[in-house]
Motif scaffolding. Sequence first.
Motif, short mmCIF file in Angstrom:
data_model
loop_
_atom_site.label_atom_id
_atom_site.label_comp_id
_atom_site.label_asym_id
_atom_site.label_seq_id
_atom_site.Cartn_x
_atom_site.Cartn_y
_atom_site.Cartn_z
N GLY A 34 0.82 -1.18 0.00
CA GLY A 34 0.00 0.00 0.00
C GLY A 34 0.86 1.24 0.00
O GLY A 34 2.01 1.22 0.42
N ARG A 35 0.33 2.34 -0.43
CA ARG A 35 1.13 3.54 -0.66
C ARG A 35 1.81 4.05 0.60
O ARG A 35 2.92 4.55 0.56
CB ARG A 35 0.26 4.63 -1.26
CG ARG A 35 1.03 5.88 -1.68
CD ARG A 35 0.10 6.88 -2.33
NE ARG A 35 -0.82 7.47 -1.39
CZ ARG A 35 -0.57 8.58 -0.72
NH1 ARG A 35 0.58 9.20 -0.90
NH2 ARG A 35 -1.45 9.07 0.12
N ARG A 36 1.20 3.90 1.77
CA ARG A 36 1.74 4.56 2.95
C ARG A 36 2.70 3.72 3.78
O ARG A 36 3.05 4.08 4.88
CB ARG A 36 0.60 5.08 3.82
CG ARG A 36 -0.10 6.26 3.17
CD ARG A 36 -1.04 6.95 4.12
NE ARG A 36 -1.58 8.16 3.51
CZ ARG A 36 -1.03 9.36 3.64
NH1 ARG A 36 0.06 9.50 4.36
NH2 ARG A 36 -1.55 10.40 3.06
N TYR A 37 3.16 2.62 3.25
CA TYR A 37 4.12 1.81 3.97
C TYR A 37 5.55 2.27 3.70
O TYR A 37 5.90 2.57 2.56
CB TYR A 37 4.01 0.34 3.57
CG TYR A 37 2.82 -0.37 4.15
CD1 TYR A 37 1.69 -0.63 3.39
CD2 TYR A 37 2.84 -0.80 5.47
CE1 TYR A 37 0.61 -1.28 3.93
CE2 TYR A 37 1.76 -1.46 6.02
CZ TYR A 37 0.65 -1.70 5.25
OH TYR A 37 -0.43 -2.35 5.78
N SER B 237 11.20 5.75 2.51
CA SER B 237 9.97 6.26 3.13
C SER B 237 8.80 6.12 2.17
O SER B 237 8.97 5.89 0.97
CB SER B 237 10.16 7.73 3.51
OG SER B 237 10.43 8.51 2.35
N TRP B 238 7.58 6.30 2.70
CA TRP B 238 6.41 6.04 1.86
C TRP B 238 6.31 7.04 0.71
O TRP B 238 5.81 6.71 -0.36
CB TRP B 238 5.14 6.01 2.69
CG TRP B 238 4.71 7.31 3.28
CD1 TRP B 238 4.99 7.79 4.52
CD2 TRP B 238 3.90 8.32 2.66
NE1 TRP B 238 4.43 9.01 4.71
CE2 TRP B 238 3.74 9.37 3.59
CE3 TRP B 238 3.28 8.44 1.41
CZ2 TRP B 238 3.00 10.51 3.31
CZ3 TRP B 238 2.54 9.57 1.13
CH2 TRP B 238 2.41 10.59 2.08
N ALA B 239 6.81 8.25 0.91
CA ALA B 239 6.78 9.23 -0.18
C ALA B 239 8.02 9.17 -1.05
O ALA B 239 8.09 9.85 -2.09
CB ALA B 239 6.61 10.63 0.39
N ASN C 156 4.63 4.65 -6.38
CA ASN C 156 3.42 4.38 -5.62
C ASN C 156 2.19 4.22 -6.52
O ASN C 156 1.25 3.52 -6.16
CB ASN C 156 3.18 5.46 -4.58
CG ASN C 156 4.17 5.38 -3.43
OD1 ASN C 156 4.74 4.32 -3.16
ND2 ASN C 156 4.41 6.49 -2.76
N ASN D 76 2.34 0.76 -7.20
CA ASN D 76 2.57 -0.10 -6.03
C ASN D 76 3.80 -0.99 -6.23
O ASN D 76 3.78 -2.19 -5.92
CB ASN D 76 1.35 -0.97 -5.73
CG ASN D 76 0.29 -0.20 -4.96
OD1 ASN D 76 0.53 0.92 -4.50
ND2 ASN D 76 -0.88 -0.78 -4.83
N SER E 6 4.81 -0.38 8.90
CA SER E 6 3.90 0.71 9.25
C SER E 6 4.60 1.80 10.06
O SER E 6 3.96 2.74 10.53
CB SER E 6 2.70 0.17 10.04
OG SER E 6 3.13 -0.55 11.17
N THR F 112 6.74 5.15 10.86
CA THR F 112 6.64 6.48 10.25
C THR F 112 7.97 6.96 9.69
O THR F 112 8.02 7.98 9.00
CB THR F 112 6.12 7.50 11.27
OG1 THR F 112 7.00 7.49 12.41
CG2 THR F 112 4.71 7.15 11.72
#
Length: 121
Positions: free
Chosen positions: A26-29, A49-51, A71, A74, A97, A99
């Motif tokens: 998923g995008r935010r991992y 990082s997720w970004a 992203n 994916n 997960s 941050t």
Amino acid sequence: QVQLVESGGGLVQAGGSLRLSCVGFGRRYVMGWFRQAPGKERDFVAGISWAGGSTDYADSVKGRVIISRDNAKNTLYLQMNSLKPEDTAVYYCAASSSTVVTSLGREYDYWGQGTQVTVSS
């Protein structure tokens, strides 16, 4: 449920290059690559990082590998250059997960099945 699938491994001569891919997150991992050689512990290789704005690399691969992600697709990548026989291992992608980018395997929640990279001398 996150299901990660790696691809791109194979047999390459020393000095060669490979690009590994991993799909299914998923995008935010936070994402990471780890590797495990026969008889050795699983080691951190790189994290992002997720970004995609923050990365971290193990000293053993710094300057030779680049981790990146798309992203929209994916997909996670690991571009490996100037490969050495000691890079031979099963390479795993993992999703966390957390941050922040982390090199700790215990911080990762999901793991792929791995892809074999073999570097011949």
